[in-house]
Scaffold this motif. Sequence first.
Motif, mmCIF file in Angstrom:
data_model
loop_
_atom_site.group_PDB
_atom_site.id
_atom_site.type_symbol
_atom_site.label_atom_id
_atom_site.label_comp_id
_atom_site.label_asym_id
_atom_site.label_seq_id
_atom_site.Cartn_x
_atom_site.Cartn_y
_atom_site.Cartn_z
ATOM 1 N N GLY A 50 35.363 53.414 42.908
ATOM 2 C CA GLY A 50 34.426 52.302 42.885
ATOM 3 C C GLY A 50 35.100 50.997 43.236
ATOM 4 O O GLY A 50 36.335 50.915 43.378
ATOM 5 N N ASP A 51 34.276 49.987 43.363
ATOM 6 C CA ASP A 51 34.800 48.644 43.540
ATOM 7 C C ASP A 51 35.712 48.316 42.352
ATOM 8 O O ASP A 51 35.476 48.772 41.231
ATOM 9 N N ALA A 52 36.745 47.515 42.591
ATOM 10 C CA ALA A 52 37.713 47.252 41.524
ATOM 11 C C ALA A 52 37.064 46.581 40.314
ATOM 12 O O ALA A 52 37.411 46.867 39.172
ATOM 13 N N VAL A 53 36.125 45.708 40.548
ATOM 14 C CA VAL A 53 35.473 45.011 39.432
ATOM 15 C C VAL A 53 34.355 45.907 38.883
ATOM 16 O O VAL A 53 33.474 46.325 39.635
ATOM 17 N N VAL A 54 34.415 46.205 37.603
ATOM 18 C CA VAL A 54 33.389 47.098 37.050
ATOM 19 C C VAL A 54 32.401 46.358 36.155
ATOM 20 O O VAL A 54 31.429 46.941 35.684
ATOM 21 N N TYR A 55 32.644 45.091 35.891
ATOM 22 C CA TYR A 55 31.770 44.374 34.956
ATOM 23 C C TYR A 55 31.565 42.953 35.451
ATOM 24 O O TYR A 55 32.507 42.279 35.872
ATOM 25 N N ASP A 56 30.348 42.487 35.422
ATOM 26 C CA ASP A 56 30.008 41.105 35.752
ATOM 27 C C ASP A 56 30.587 40.707 37.107
ATOM 28 O O ASP A 56 31.325 39.734 37.235
ATOM 29 N N LYS A 57 30.209 41.491 38.121
ATOM 30 C CA LYS A 57 30.730 41.226 39.475
ATOM 31 C C LYS A 57 30.385 39.822 39.952
ATOM 32 O O LYS A 57 31.105 39.211 40.727
ATOM 33 N N GLU A 58 29.297 39.305 39.455
ATOM 34 C CA GLU A 58 28.823 38.002 39.940
ATOM 35 C C GLU A 58 29.524 36.842 39.234
ATOM 36 O O GLU A 58 29.390 35.684 39.650
ATOM 37 N N GLY A 59 30.259 37.141 38.154
ATOM 38 C CA GLY A 59 30.985 36.074 37.447
ATOM 39 C C GLY A 59 30.059 35.105 36.737
ATOM 40 O O GLY A 59 30.313 33.894 36.707
ATOM 41 N N THR A 60 29.011 35.620 36.127
ATOM 42 C CA THR A 60 28.007 34.762 35.491
ATOM 43 C C THR A 60 28.393 34.351 34.078
ATOM 44 O O THR A 60 27.748 33.503 33.486
ATOM 45 N N ARG A 61 29.421 34.961 33.538
ATOM 46 C CA ARG A 61 29.670 34.784 32.112
ATOM 47 C C ARG A 61 30.665 33.673 31.798
ATOM 48 O O ARG A 61 30.771 33.232 30.664
ATOM 49 N N ARG A 62 31.416 33.215 32.798
ATOM 50 C CA ARG A 62 32.555 32.352 32.492
ATOM 51 C C ARG A 62 32.141 30.975 31.986
ATOM 52 O O ARG A 62 32.923 30.254 31.381
#
Lengths: 104, 202, 977
Positions: free
Chosen positions: C963-975
Amino acid sequence: MLIIDCPHCGPRTEDEYGYGGQAHVAYPEDPSALTDAEWAQYLFYRDNPKGLYSERWVHSAGCRKWFNAVRDTRTYEITATYLPSDPRPAPHGGPLAPTTTAKE
Amino acid sequence: MVDRSSVLERRRSPLHALTEELEHGSGAGVQLHEVPFLAQIGLRVRPGSPSAAALEAALAGPLPAGVGQVTALPAGRSTLWLGPDEYLVLAPDERDGGLDPAALTAELVTALGELPGQVVDLSANRTTLELSGPHAQDVLDKSCRLDLDPQAFPVGHAVATLLESVGVIVWRTDVGTWRVMPRASFAVHVARWLLDGMREYR
Amino acid sequence: MTSRRLATGGLIGRDETIKFTLGSTTYAGFAGDTVASAALANGIARVGDSIYLRRPRGVMTCGVEEPNAFVRVEGGYGESMLPATTLELADDLQMTWEDGIGTLDQSVDDAEYDHMHVHTDVAIVGAGPAGLSAARAAVATGVRVTLLEQDFALGGSLLGRPGEQVEGRPAHEWVQQVRAELEAAPNCRILLRTSVFGSYDNNYLVALEKRTGHLTTEGMSRQRVWHLIVGRVVLATGSFERSLIFAGNDRPGVMLASAAQAYLGRFGVLVGERVVVFTTNDSAYPVAADLAAVGATVTVLDARPSAGCQLPPAVDVRFGMVVVETLGDEVVTGVRIASADGSDVVPQELECDLLAVSGGWSPNVSLHSQRQGALRWDERLVGFVPTAPVARQALAGAVLGTSWTEGCLSEGAAAGADEVSPVHAGERADRAGATADLWLVPGPHGDLATHFVDPQRDNTAADVVRAVGAGMRSVEHVKRYTSISTGLDQGKIGGVLTIGLLTQLLSAPDMAAVPAGQPGQVVGDGAEDGEVNEGGRATNASMRPSPGALGTTTFRAPFTPVAFVALAGRSRGQLYDPARLTPSHGRQVELGARFEDVGQWKRAWYFARHGEDMDAAVARECRAARENVAYMDATTLGKIEVRGADAATFLNRIYTNAFAKLAVGKQRYGVMCRPDGMVFDDGVTFRLADDRFVMTTTTGGAARVLEWLEEWSQTEWPDLDVWFTSVTEQWTTIAVVGPRSRQVVAALAPDLDVSKEGFEFMAFRDTTLASGIPARIARVTFSGELAFEINVSGWYGQSLWDDVSAAGESLGITPYGTETMHVLRAEKAYPIVGQDTDGTVTPQDLGMSWVVSTKKEFVGKRSYERASHNATGRKQLVSLLPLDTTLRLPEGSQVIEQAAAPEGPLDGPARMPIPMIGHVTSSYHSQAIGRSFALALVKDGRDRVGQQAVASFGGRFVPVEIGDAVVYDKEGTRRDG
């Protein structure tokens, strides 16, 4: 345990120093002007003489300065240490063999 | 505004939990204790440069000229030579009449102004152990490869070197008194290492 | 058994009886005895049996070269293979004889061993007549002198000849007088029981001191390894007497002549009453005289036609005679003798209970040779001698072949005072007299099976013959083919004997096969053409080579055995490796943290509560960070303050991304690479002012990054105005992480606007906390969550920890450790340099092309044009999702293509190599996505996203999805919270 004469701190034991490979291998002025082969020469190729070898050391546990040393690879005798800005000292009056650089 | 002394109350030196251990490990032959909270300011300037002159003026004393040298300054301060363009100013704890290290740093930063060089507050970066007694040198000889005999390492001499594998500054402040200054994170290990070496002389 | 101790004589303390036990029998000896001398005094002729052939053996020497008499000391930690000839007798020693091989005590040796580092202007190795004389002369010059002696008494060879006149008084009185002078001198240190076992470059000596065998003090080490940095070394290491090779030369009762003399002179033990002395040289005559003087019946068999010295009275001397065989069962009862030239065809027999042997003398050149000091074969001395001392060393006494006491004294005095020796080479040979180069006495039975060359290894002349027959020519090859000199002996007994024997077995044409370059070997030796050179004489006319044509085996440290535990010194247990602690370490201990080592740092790994296991603790900590608020100690990151007019230019060259335009008050993540383009370190850098930055590095990389920056600054770009100082421990850092972290920071720093608008991502602020402590607070994230990092002076680190705990208590703030940090960062594919990279990984391989500037020049840039960088097949960082969502792949698992996987599990190696396409670098269970996942470097991994592959570990093959390396919050909405 070699005892190496730091140009700034005087003789200290080898464990105070870090090794930095061959000296006088200048970072190419314009790497983008080099061919792949020339760049590879800079990256990967170093001399391996039987005899006097100029190499870089850093006095990690002391003054944190990098300097150069001429070491005889046959005997481990360090015949000179000098500042990176200094020219290579000539051993016994004669010049050292030129070392490889990326440009050659 | 919080009272300054309540801020100072909150300081903890790296060896604050070892006070008793250090006391128990000390004896007639050799003693060890921490000298906490010295102000320590790191300087990086080329000797002889206008930068050096500016700092020398602010410190009211010359920078040490070479390896091992320490300059004594007014107000109980000293400057140690760490490298050809690196020095460490030591000053008393604020509680003992010294300045707040931040204030001392600011003074020197101002003195340096726009000139090349660097002034950095390093007060918490290292701590100071004082090892003393007739066997202090024997204890150091167990793990320091330097020549510590008085003719090679006279009183007032200080150098950066290794104690076993740990980088320290070793400073002979008297014939039988040494300051050993490890990085703060190594302080507990260095103290326990020295205590171990002290046992046969205690 | 009868006592062999004479009523008088010797240097032992007869008023101090010492009880000791060998096996099940208790014996008595005297103070000043060795175990060997006490055993011999008690009539013990047979010690342990030999290692392989189980032949009875007896004490053969009186020193470190002993091949037979080894004991194991019982009680406490059992130490094996201690030569009885050097072990000082002590009260209640309990020992057993060993048969040439020891057994390792499996228990922990809890005795203490330590080190001492000293500098000395002159170190003198060996305290025989030459060494003592050297010490006296050196001390008189006022410099610092260290005298090292492996024995527990000073005197060396004089100990065996206490009655000899030295400077007008008996030798033992002379020794005591010199000792008193040296002890009274403030500039002399005497180290007894101290064996210099290694001699290294720049006159660096390493020696082992045995300490508490004779003394006990609280906290005192049992043994001490001395490291000496020496101005000038004087080697007064003496010489070893050689044995001779004849049938049954290992039988108990066969002893070196000098040993028989020493047991008599030093210990008052007359080892035998009917003595045969078998010699090739003059040195055995004084031995014969001493033995005869106390009533022994002595017959000397001299292989030479005549002697070069006066013959002792009351001794039967027979020239031109050799021992061909010993007689007896357990011990020698007699010898069979014959004429040396073989003319006496019927061997005669002589009865005896001691056969004292002298085959000549081998200078103890080990320490000289360890420093590549040259050797030459001395034809007249019949031994390898140093040609010249190495730089800043001197040689004195028997190590040079100086055999007479007066010569040793004058030579030692010159060496001690740094003067030229008054003794000339020719004088040495003249004084020593002729030594017959007798290397083998053929046996009466035609075989060589009991002609021992190295008794400890049970190697015989037959073994050497077999080695030569197998084509071995070099002494190094013969050593390894046979195992001669490979045990404790290390050439002390067997070395020169083997070389001498080889000269008998090889002819000049054989020598063509001898490789050059051995110590003591004469290049282009004249043996082939029968000419004499400095190295050797071609005896036996044309065909027999000289030992000089062969050279010796290589001498290496240690000269005498040293235990690993002594080399380890105090670096054991709690002191094994420095543990670096942060200011809040104690608080984390109180909270039940388990720690892991990161470099030398102790970092909290996870905080287990109420009997939680690690998985449960990490799951709880992860939830807290993603759903509430959590905090961790981030102090260990390296921090470097960078200042100068060219600081921004410098960072721009070092980092792959641009730093020149970073605004003051902001931070930026950066990656630095080596010139080859591979990731070297990473971290966030703060801009404090136009000319001032603080760089953070990885925890383990702090020191090497600082050296790296200094190297470029000092050697390549000295024209740039930029300065670096490490501030790693000046600051302590606590990360406050999670959607509710803003509330905690607001409470801690009431002066600070922590709102999303007022404190944007990647900004930092200097402020004063409610506590009055000055702080630098940064908005940065290593989890993808809203997070703040609070930096304060290390002095306030513990206080800050307490304040964060208190400020977050009402929210249920949770401390977390590095394992949770790893899970959180891996979910976001933030790489850990050194875990997800290995020096062959570029930023592009990590999917971080965005961090590589295409505009500016930086270290490593040129490498991205290389063919290898742009070829397919590069390993790229991807995630692996095991189809079994509970399975956590072991880190290091191999990734292979589906088609390459075997049908079922393997319980051994695969029959054919299985091509791998990558490996797992990080693997965790994610709370956020409710399943296990891994990061992996996979060839062309990004092109394989969505494909299945197989991960292999421990013989298992399990299906995974790439899979793509990022598995969580690909959009970066949490920072931003």
